[in-house]
Design an enzyme around this catalytic site. Structure first.
Site, short mmCIF file in Angstrom:
data_model
loop_
_atom_site.label_atom_id
_atom_site.label_comp_id
_atom_site.label_asym_id
_atom_site.label_seq_id
_atom_site.Cartn_x
_atom_site.Cartn_y
_atom_site.Cartn_z
N HIS A 127 18.92 -18.35 -2.02
CA HIS A 127 18.66 -18.91 -3.35
C HIS A 127 19.83 -19.77 -3.87
O HIS A 127 19.66 -20.46 -4.88
CB HIS A 127 18.41 -17.80 -4.38
N ASP A 164 11.59 -14.27 4.11
CA ASP A 164 11.83 -13.50 2.88
C ASP A 164 10.62 -13.68 1.94
O ASP A 164 9.96 -14.72 1.98
CB ASP A 164 13.10 -14.02 2.21
N HIS A 166 10.63 -14.27 -1.10
CA HIS A 166 10.93 -15.29 -2.10
C HIS A 166 11.17 -16.66 -1.42
O HIS A 166 11.68 -16.71 -0.31
CB HIS A 166 12.19 -14.92 -2.88
ZN LIG Z 1 13.89 -12.08 -1.36
#
Ligand SMILES: [Zn+2]
Length: 308
Positions: A127, A164, A166
């Protein structure tokens, strides 16, 4: 048997975002325990992660961002950068080891000392955008490793596989304009960080999936969307953003993968590498917050990497 490296560092335990934060040092403890309980430690080559250097980091993050991070480290207690993401006194040591692990893994694989590697590190990285820490991430470990392969080793094409739960917005931010890098990903959507579904960059194969997606649908997407793109790109090295929060038991997301799905996707990545004439795979831990399913999934993934 394949020579697989397991790269970690005790400093990765020093980053602590508070007692109830899911991205906690116990994640690495759970992985270590399970690795030993499974008897897997005897078959792996263990390495301590070095600290990433500024030269390696600035291939992805601007120097002033790194300065800001260093200046934000608290002397004691916890300092929040956003509601999810906080620094403790040991955060930068952990973050530099995490990034350094991916760099060392890349060096070891490309020098032929090992065949592939798993980096059991935290904080995670996918991220972290070029100039922004978020989503428990500070430095983008997989992006720094991929740029190291391109710039320090002269590779021309690499791929990043991100499973993942996300979207890896930070990795997309780093490579959206870099045709040397193909990124294939799958992520729950709409869901944090609410990005990725509308990306049109040709080197980004983003597959958003709804909550409730299970392993059969995941495998179909990998076979139909990821594999043709990977085969066409012909990567000289494949990096894995290995988050295990899409596991059925992980409350962080609502996707229902299980260990056999992680084994299967690992096997697909190995097949791509072998079709491209090598075995160069570097896998770096991202998410995974249910300690039991995280540890079981990592062990299953590493066993498959090691051909055990
Ligand atoms: Zn994640």
């Amino acid at each position: 048997m394949t020579t697989t490296a397991f790269i970690t560092h005790r400093d990765c335990w020093l980053h602590d975002m508070g007692t109830f934060h899911p991205e906690c040092p116990d994640r690495l403890a759970a992985i270590n325990d399970r690795l030993i309980a499974a008897g897997l430690d005897m078959y792996l080559s263990f390495y301590d992660a070095p600290l990433a250097t500024e030269e390696q980091i600035v291939r992805v993050h601007p120097a002033n961002y790194l300065e800001e991070l260093n200046a934000s480290v608290p002397d004691h207690g916890i300092r929040h950068l956003d509601p999810d993401t906080a620094m403790s006194p040991g955060t930068m040591k952990a973050a530099l080891r995490s990034a350094g692990a991916g760099v060392l893994a890349t060096d070891l694989v490309l020098k032929g000392e090992i065949e592939n590697a798993f980096c059991a590190v935290r904080p995670p990285g996918h991220h972290a955008e070029r100039g922004k820490a978020m989503g428990f991430c500070f430095l983008n470990n997989v992006a720094i490793a991929a740029r190291h392969a391109l710039e320090a080793h002269g590779l021309e094409r690499v791929a990043i596989v991100d499973f993942d739960v996300h979207h890896g917005n930070g990795t997309e931010d780093a490579f959206r304009d870099d045709p040397r890098v193909l990124m294939v990903s799958i992520f729950q959507h709409p869901f944090y960080p609410y990005s990725g579904a509308d990306c049109t960059a040709p080197n980004m194969v983003n597959v958003p999936v709804p909550a409730g997606t299970r392993g059969d649908a995941f495998r179909t997407i990998v076979a139909e969307r990821w594999m043709p793109a990977l085969r066409e790109h012909k990567p000289q090295m494949v990096f894995i953003s290995a988050g295990f929060d899409a596991h059925y038991e992980d409350d962080m997301g609502s996707v229902g993968l299980v260990e056999s799905d992680y084994v299967w996707v690992t096997r697909q990545v190995k097949a791509v590498a072998e079709e491209c004439g090598h075995k160069n795979i570097v896998s770096i831990l991202e998410g995974g917050y249910s300690l039991s399913s995280l540890a079981r999934s990592v062990v299953a993934h590493v066993k498959e990497l090691a051909d055990l």
